[in-house]
Design a protein around this motif. Structure first.
Motif, PDB file in Angstrom:
ATOM      1  N   HIS A  58       0.751  -1.141   0.325  1.00  0.00           N
ATOM      2  CA  HIS A  58       0.258   0.020  -0.010  1.00  0.00           C
ATOM      3  C   HIS A  58       0.860   1.295   0.126  1.00  0.00           C
ATOM      4  O   HIS A  58       0.020   2.124  -0.673  1.00  0.00           O
ATOM      5  CB  HIS A  58      -0.862  -0.069   1.247  1.00  0.00           C
ATOM      6  CG  HIS A  58      -1.884  -0.566   1.334  1.00  0.00           C
ATOM      7  ND1 HIS A  58      -2.230  -2.107   2.620  1.00  0.00           N
ATOM      8  CD2 HIS A  58      -3.267  -1.376   0.265  1.00  0.00           C
ATOM      9  CE1 HIS A  58      -3.021  -2.902   2.221  1.00  0.00           C
ATOM     10  NE2 HIS A  58      -3.448  -3.005   0.456  1.00  0.00           N
TER      11      HIS A  58
ATOM     12  N   VAL B 264       1.547   2.497  -3.301  1.00  0.00           N
ATOM     13  CA  VAL B 264       0.808   3.379  -3.671  1.00  0.00           C
ATOM     14  C   VAL B 264       0.883   4.787  -3.429  1.00  0.00           C
ATOM     15  O   VAL B 264       0.748   5.858  -4.499  1.00  0.00           O
ATOM     16  CB  VAL B 264      -0.462   2.614  -3.842  1.00  0.00           C
ATOM     17  CG1 VAL B 264      -1.999   3.017  -4.035  1.00  0.00           C
ATOM     18  CG2 VAL B 264      -0.484   0.834  -4.418  1.00  0.00           C
ATOM     19  N   SER B 265       0.491   4.915  -2.477  1.00  0.00           N
ATOM     20  CA  SER B 265      -0.080   5.983  -1.336  1.00  0.00           C
ATOM     21  C   SER B 265       1.904   7.434  -1.610  1.00  0.00           C
ATOM     22  O   SER B 265       1.550   8.346  -1.767  1.00  0.00           O
ATOM     23  CB  SER B 265      -0.079   6.168  -0.479  1.00  0.00           C
ATOM     24  OG  SER B 265       0.631   4.960   0.733  1.00  0.00           O
TER      25      SER B 265
ATOM     26  N   TYR C  39       3.077   7.832  -4.548  1.00  0.00           N
ATOM     27  CA  TYR C  39       2.903   8.641  -5.899  1.00  0.00           C
ATOM     28  C   TYR C  39       1.235   9.785  -5.114  1.00  0.00           C
ATOM     29  O   TYR C  39       0.949   8.963  -4.592  1.00  0.00           O
ATOM     30  CB  TYR C  39       1.986   7.875  -6.958  1.00  0.00           C
ATOM     31  CG  TYR C  39       3.876   6.783  -7.431  1.00  0.00           C
ATOM     32  CD1 TYR C  39       4.081   7.245  -8.523  1.00  0.00           C
ATOM     33  CD2 TYR C  39       4.138   5.524  -6.702  1.00  0.00           C
ATOM     34  CE1 TYR C  39       5.116   6.358  -8.756  1.00  0.00           C
ATOM     35  CE2 TYR C  39       4.988   5.287  -7.143  1.00  0.00           C
ATOM     36  CZ  TYR C  39       6.030   4.976  -8.396  1.00  0.00           C
ATOM     37  OH  TYR C  39       7.446   4.577  -8.601  1.00  0.00           O
ATOM     38  N   MET C  40       1.827  11.002  -6.373  1.00  0.00           N
ATOM     39  CA  MET C  40       0.834  11.526  -5.750  1.00  0.00           C
ATOM     40  C   MET C  40       0.091  11.894  -7.549  1.00  0.00           C
ATOM     41  O   MET C  40      -1.473  11.929  -7.354  1.00  0.00           O
ATOM     42  CB  MET C  40       1.852  13.416  -5.546  1.00  0.00           C
ATOM     43  CG  MET C  40       2.150  12.873  -4.383  1.00  0.00           C
ATOM     44  SD  MET C  40       1.471  13.128  -2.752  1.00  0.00           S
ATOM     45  CE  MET C  40       1.088  14.877  -2.721  1.00  0.00           C
TER      46      MET C  40
ATOM     47  N   ASP D 244     -14.582   8.515 -11.265  1.00  0.00           N
ATOM     48  CA  ASP D 244     -13.007   9.318 -11.664  1.00  0.00           C
ATOM     49  C   ASP D 244     -12.422   7.619 -10.657  1.00  0.00           C
ATOM     50  O   ASP D 244     -12.670   7.511  -8.919  1.00  0.00           O
ATOM     51  CB  ASP D 244     -12.827  10.265 -11.047  1.00  0.00           C
ATOM     52  CG  ASP D 244     -12.746  10.895 -12.106  1.00  0.00           C
ATOM     53  OD1 ASP D 244     -13.073  10.647 -14.115  1.00  0.00           O
ATOM     54  OD2 ASP D 244     -13.413  12.247 -11.737  1.00  0.00           O
TER      55      ASP D 244
ATOM     56  N   ASN E 166      -8.498   6.906  -8.680  1.00  0.00           N
ATOM     57  CA  ASN E 166      -7.360   7.077  -7.846  1.00  0.00           C
ATOM     58  C   ASN E 166      -6.179   7.066  -8.112  1.00  0.00           C
ATOM     59  O   ASN E 166      -6.077   6.573  -9.112  1.00  0.00           O
ATOM     60  CB  ASN E 166      -7.573   6.680  -6.081  1.00  0.00           C
ATOM     61  CG  ASN E 166      -6.697   7.686  -5.582  1.00  0.00           C
ATOM     62  OD1 ASN E 166      -4.968   7.310  -5.453  1.00  0.00           O
ATOM     63  ND2 ASN E 166      -6.690   8.239  -4.434  1.00  0.00           N
TER      64      ASN E 166
ATOM     65  N   SER F 158      -3.430   8.686  -7.313  1.00  0.00           N
ATOM     66  CA  SER F 158      -1.912   7.707  -6.882  1.00  0.00           C
ATOM     67  C   SER F 158      -2.340   6.357  -7.408  1.00  0.00           C
ATOM     68  O   SER F 158      -1.396   6.159  -8.016  1.00  0.00           O
ATOM     69  CB  SER F 158      -1.754   8.101  -5.290  1.00  0.00           C
ATOM     70  OG  SER F 158      -2.668   8.900  -4.731  1.00  0.00           O
TER      71      SER F 158
ATOM     72  N   THR G  52      -6.130   0.166  -2.102  1.00  0.00           N
ATOM     73  CA  THR G  52      -5.751   0.709  -1.153  1.00  0.00           C
ATOM     74  C   THR G  52      -6.485   1.931  -1.227  1.00  0.00           C
ATOM     75  O   THR G  52      -6.633   2.380   0.105  1.00  0.00           O
ATOM     76  CB  THR G  52      -3.862   1.860  -1.529  1.00  0.00           C
ATOM     77  OG1 THR G  52      -2.960   0.393  -2.035  1.00  0.00           O
ATOM     78  CG2 THR G  52      -4.008   3.166  -0.754  1.00  0.00           C
ATOM     79  N   TYR G  53      -7.587   2.299  -2.112  1.00  0.00           N
ATOM     80  CA  TYR G  53      -8.545   2.997  -1.973  1.00  0.00           C
ATOM     81  C   TYR G  53     -10.037   2.687  -2.314  1.00  0.00           C
ATOM     82  O   TYR G  53     -11.004   2.120  -1.128  1.00  0.00           O
ATOM     83  CB  TYR G  53      -8.164   4.419  -2.895  1.00  0.00           C
ATOM     84  CG  TYR G  53      -7.002   4.572  -3.108  1.00  0.00           C
ATOM     85  CD1 TYR G  53      -6.777   6.108  -1.956  1.00  0.00           C
ATOM     86  CD2 TYR G  53      -6.192   4.776  -3.282  1.00  0.00           C
ATOM     87  CE1 TYR G  53      -5.393   6.081  -1.494  1.00  0.00           C
ATOM     88  CE2 TYR G  53      -4.522   5.305  -3.347  1.00  0.00           C
ATOM     89  CZ  TYR G  53      -4.794   5.880  -2.317  1.00  0.00           C
ATOM     90  OH  TYR G  53      -3.365   6.809  -1.877  1.00  0.00           O
ATOM     91  N   ASP G  54     -10.447   1.835  -3.261  1.00  0.00           N
ATOM     92  CA  ASP G  54     -11.535   1.040  -3.021  1.00  0.00           C
ATOM     93  C   ASP G  54     -11.944   0.169  -4.314  1.00  0.00           C
ATOM     94  O   ASP G  54     -10.762   0.559  -5.446  1.00  0.00           O
ATOM     95  CB  ASP G  54     -12.638   2.102  -3.722  1.00  0.00           C
ATOM     96  CG  ASP G  54     -14.203   1.746  -3.920  1.00  0.00           C
ATOM     97  OD1 ASP G  54     -14.670   2.369  -3.307  1.00  0.00           O
ATOM     98  OD2 ASP G  54     -14.938   0.571  -4.269  1.00  0.00           O
TER      99      ASP G  54
ATOM    100  N   ARG H 196     -14.360   0.068  -7.657  1.00  0.00           N
ATOM    101  CA  ARG H 196     -14.436   1.975  -7.933  1.00  0.00           C
ATOM    102  C   ARG H 196     -13.175   2.757  -8.714  1.00  0.00           C
ATOM    103  O   ARG H 196     -12.985   3.856  -9.218  1.00  0.00           O
ATOM    104  CB  ARG H 196     -14.865   2.938  -7.302  1.00  0.00           C
ATOM    105  CG  ARG H 196     -16.212   1.973  -7.318  1.00  0.00           C
ATOM    106  CD  ARG H 196     -17.857   3.633  -6.258  1.00  0.00           C
ATOM    107  NE  ARG H 196     -17.197   2.426  -5.009  1.00  0.00           N
ATOM    108  CZ  ARG H 196     -18.073   3.474  -3.774  1.00  0.00           C
ATOM    109  NH1 ARG H 196     -18.756   4.240  -4.425  1.00  0.00           N
ATOM    110  NH2 ARG H 196     -18.056   3.056  -3.040  1.00  0.00           N
TER     111      ARG H 196
ATOM    112  N   LYS I 165      12.797   7.148  -8.437  1.00  0.00           N
ATOM    113  CA  LYS I 165      11.987   8.200  -8.027  1.00  0.00           C
ATOM    114  C   LYS I 165      12.589   7.797  -6.487  1.00  0.00           C
ATOM    115  O   LYS I 165      12.356   8.162  -5.384  1.00  0.00           O
ATOM    116  CB  LYS I 165      10.184   7.822  -7.684  1.00  0.00           C
ATOM    117  CG  LYS I 165       9.819   8.287  -6.822  1.00  0.00           C
ATOM    118  CD  LYS I 165       7.996   7.593  -6.975  1.00  0.00           C
ATOM    119  CE  LYS I 165       7.114   7.472  -5.797  1.00  0.00           C
ATOM    120  NZ  LYS I 165       6.372   9.016  -5.817  1.00  0.00           N
TER     121      LYS I 165
ATOM    122  N   ARG J  79       1.229  11.561   3.657  1.00  0.00           N
ATOM    123  CA  ARG J  79       0.333  11.045   3.390  1.00  0.00           C
ATOM    124  C   ARG J  79      -0.400   9.647   4.469  1.00  0.00           C
ATOM    125  O   ARG J  79       0.317  10.324   5.217  1.00  0.00           O
ATOM    126  CB  ARG J  79       1.532   9.587   2.511  1.00  0.00           C
ATOM    127  CG  ARG J  79       2.164  10.301   1.921  1.00  0.00           C
ATOM    128  CD  ARG J  79       1.604  11.162   0.570  1.00  0.00           C
ATOM    129  NE  ARG J  79       1.096  10.149  -0.432  1.00  0.00           N
ATOM    130  CZ  ARG J  79      -0.372  11.137  -1.635  1.00  0.00           C
ATOM    131  NH1 ARG J  79      -0.315  12.107  -1.192  1.00  0.00           N
ATOM    132  NH2 ARG J  79      -0.008   9.778  -2.514  1.00  0.00           N
TER     133      ARG J  79
END
Lengths: 537, 537
Positions: free
Chosen positions: A202, A205-206, A208-209, A254, A256, A258, A280-282, A285, B39, B396
């Motif tokens: 995770h 993933v997080s 990156y922005m 839309d 995520n 990141s 990490t997010y959903d 979706r 990165k 983050r």
């Protein structure tokens, strides 16, 4: 034991923590006391066994033997390690053992070690340590394999939850023996050649922005024929296509950014091994649509994505929904095979959760299992014991008010008797010099301690279980240590061979371990003679 | 990090299993992906913390820090270890941590590591591995100490049940930190200077058959003034005296001869350290009388026996009966102090059995604890996690549908606020650059995620918890690593300082961990901005 026909015993990966000092203090005090009493050279025989199968089951996998053989073969105590033992100990022990990876049962001696009593006593703690966790975690792995089923890929992800570094390395080794396919532990992969698996976390993933972070956007086609100069745009094009496709329209809006950036970045690094963590997010979706967009872009360039990993939420539901999504894409964009994209699940899995997933129905292809596997959460120790059974050719019996703790005396042989349907029927323990049981013969098998429990067995096949692994000063032929893969194959084959009712998770039938009529009589003769006057046994 | 003002960091016992390869495979794939994406040099900040206290309690001991600092300070990857990282990684991480041996609580960052994202990512698995079991088993040891009480001697006997060799060595080290007094593990004793304890096993007793085996029967008096030529006869004389003494007559008849021989043999080897395992046959009818006869004979020659160990049966009852027996001997033969002979108990002990012993009343002075202690049977893992909280100076946050899994973003400082009665009241987490809380100031402490949970605290004393352990390329002053004994003392002191209701075994009060008002607002601002569209958090 210095001369050795099997190179694997002396060389190869040895755990540097396993030194002669890795033992309980009382082993040294006893060794000294034996020496003071001029008793240290007396020939002693110890059996290693356990009393109860773990995890509420009716079997155990024997593991850790190779480490023991290696340890005993290389046993040295140097002057700087210890003051009161000035010279190296005589490497004069004989070791007999059941091959590693065998399905074993309580009371059966897994190893028998013979040698000068002071020396063998020193071996007790490290040997028990090496076998106890190895056998426990192999058994745990086998139980997870049983519930997951043969067709699933099992990945051991336990390093960070193991009892320290070596707990982690041992876990990886012995889970592999118990039927796992791969590990995340790089050190174990390197030491033992176990296949490695893993993608990203995770945090990756997080970290990156936004898509702007990707500066090198080109990716060469797999066949090398040309280069896509803007892989990012190709992915975005696909994401848009999926979003407005007939079958998927409305499932997500839309995703995520990141996450999309991290997936693209990872795919650019590993176009041939793109496996994305999608929760990490959903998952539905964001994660799965983002993954599919990258996978479709890779496909345009001739690469085949590997799949996704789910690490949270309702794994049964999410795996089914992900599968549907993949199948819709296969159909909509006419990409044969896309629906079969691999789905890995990995959130606090154990026997129970695997069983629950099976009952609910799921689309998981691979499981990453960590904490519950390597810590043996359901039962954190196997009660392996190491008991003196003979000294100076005199049998010794350890009595106890608890009959399950009475030891079976004498040097013994262990036979596995097989029935008509190729299943093992019973393990039979005999005295060392009794004639071996023969195929077709009617053999009386007795419970070692309960008068009334007895049965006649006519074996269709007889297998002697213990073999010689260290010959000491004898000229016995010694067994070579097989490579890890062979141990694993033996284990898988052994498990398949067992009668199914011994192996089921709920209320398994206990497998019977018996002694010969002669050994039974001898045990009870000794019992009467050893019990102190006035003691009720 | 090569230059180092603390010799203990670079030299000293390092676990040879802890190599850079002891990490999950995905850490390497991610490092490579970061590098591919240019990165890898981005500065990242990770926090290490856990989410739930173990064993149903409300506290945890932080342990494993020294191993982590050592690991990070010595981190090198050589060409032969890995292909795609050709040069040594820059040793440029900064490590901030709470001192080892501190009582800690969920959500509080135990360590914060800052450095190039690819490097810090590689550290995740080994750091989590090193802290997880260390903190878990220290906490388990502290809990056992709490139930046993301050006055008892606690001995760690777990080596043979640990997860492999290193599990055993780690267990010994961290049980000592958690308040144990000694270990049976010789390797740990040598590596860490932990006091060693141990006597002999049941096998030692049953390896002897009869008194005739003792050939060297003489024992010199402790003061060297003369030699008793037949110690065996002296013991037999005493055994007879006890048997027919007024107060003990009829308690036992003939004792077991193997046992008597073993005790005499052991006493001849260790006249100054005679501690006998008395339950091989029958505690009250053989073991204790045999022990007393040997102890009395030793006493004639000026030696003081240490005591007995009980390893089976009803420990409460047997310890009381043994004590009575010792007191009778003290009285009958006018031997002041004989009644205070030490009694050690050691059969499958854990928190519950210690508690039960206390409730029944017992005469045990020392406990030897193994399986349940080192395997952390009651809870085999602590869920330590390592989360990205900042990259490139951007905070983050890791979101999750499970609010307990949401991470607290940003570089942070941790303060422990103390009340009037010297108890710690609350831990307060603030942003890195917020002004520190001051003594006497009214400070709003908020639950990080629950709007309604908030309280004002006026601290009488404020302690900042995290200190710098690796300075990286900064010029920060680094904390030296204290010797193991100091860590242990810190732990004991910390435990004594806690308000008792947090420490009790049943329904302990949770200790509060809060964030500052400013950090609270920032977390919730980020939360709203990070959640993907359509996601309900």
């Amino acid at each position: 034991m210095d001369s050795n026909d099997s190179g694997r015993v002396i060389s190869g990966p040895t755990n540097p923590m396993v030194t002669p000092l890795l033992t309980d203090h009382y082993q040294f005090t006893m060794a000294y006391a034996y020496w003071k009493a001029s008793k240290h050279q007396e020939r002693a025989v110890f059996d290693l066994y356990f009393r109860k199968n773990p995890f509420g089951g009716e079997y155990t996998i024997f593991a850790g033997l190779e480490e023991c053989v290696r340890f005993i073969s290389n046993y040295k105590i140097s002057e700087d390690q210890i003051h009161f033992i000035k010279n190296n100990l005589p490497p004069s022990c004989e070791v007999y053992a059941i091959p590693e990876g065998t399905v074993v049962f309580p009371k059966v001696p897994l190893m028998r070690i013979e040698g000068p009593v002071a020396v063998v006593q020193l071996l007790e703690t490290p040997i028990v340590n090496l076998i106890n966790y190895a056998s426990l975690v192999s058994t745990n792995a086998a139980r997870h394999r049983f519930v997951a089923g043969k067709s699933k890929t099992l990945l051991e992800f336990g390093l960070r939850r193991a009892q320290g570094p070596d707990g982690g390395v041992s876990a990886s080794k012995y889970c592999y023996i118990g039927g796992f396919d791969a590990t995340s532990n790089v050190a174990a992969g390197r030491l033992f050649g176990i296949p490695l698996r893993g993608t990203h976390s995770h945090a990756f993933v997080s970290s990156y922005m936004s898509l702007g972070e990707i500066t090198e956007k080109s990716l060469r086609k797999k066949d090398g024929s040309s280069t896509c100069v803007d892989f990012v745009s190709l992915v975005q094009k696909w994401l848009n296509k999926i979003k407005w496709s007939d079958s998927l329209c409305g499932i997500f809006s839309d995703t995520n950014k990141s996450e999309l950036t991290a997936f693209i970045s990872y795919a650019l690094a590993f176009p041939d091994n793109f496996l994305a963590l999608v929760d990490t997010y959903d998952v539905m979706r964001s994660g799965v649509p983002n993954f599919c967009a990258v996978a479709l872009a890779l496909s345009d360039l001739g690469y085949k994505a590997v799949g996704i990993r789910l690490d949270s939420g309702d794994l049964a539901y999410l795996s089914c929904e992900s599968r549907k999504f993949f199948c819709s894409i296969e159909k909509e964009f006419e990409l044969p095979g896309f629906g079969k994209m691999s789905i890995t699940a990995s959130n606090d899995l154990n026997e129970e959760t695997l069983d629950a997933l099976n009952k609910q129905g799921h689309e998981v292809d691979a499981y990453g299992i960590g904490t519950y596997l390597v810590t043996c959460y359901a039962q954190a120790a196997l009660g392996v014991v190491f008991k003196l059974v003979e000294i100076n050719n005199q049998p010794r019996i350890k009595l106890s008010e608890d009959v399950s703790k009475v030891s079976i005396p004498c040097k013994k042989r262990i036979y596995r008797l097989y029935g008509k349907e190729t299943y093992p029927l019973v393990d039979l323990i005999t005295g060392e010099n009794e004639p071996p049981p023969k195929v077709g013969q009617r053999i009386l098998c007795r419970h070692p301690f309960q008068e009334s429990k007895r049965a006649y067995v006519v074996p269709q096949h007889v297998e002697e279980l213990q073999r010689c692994y260290c010959a000491g000063s004898s000229d016995k032929k010694r067994e070579t240590l097989p490579p890890l893969k062979d141990i694993r194959e033996r284990c898988i084959k052994q498990l398949e061979q067992m009668r199914p009712d011994h192996m089921r998770r709920l209320n398994p039938t206990p497998y019977k371990v018996s002694v010969s009529a002669k050994l039974y009589d001898y045990i009870h003769f000794l019992w009467l003679n050893e019990a102190p006057v006035g003691e009720l046994q």
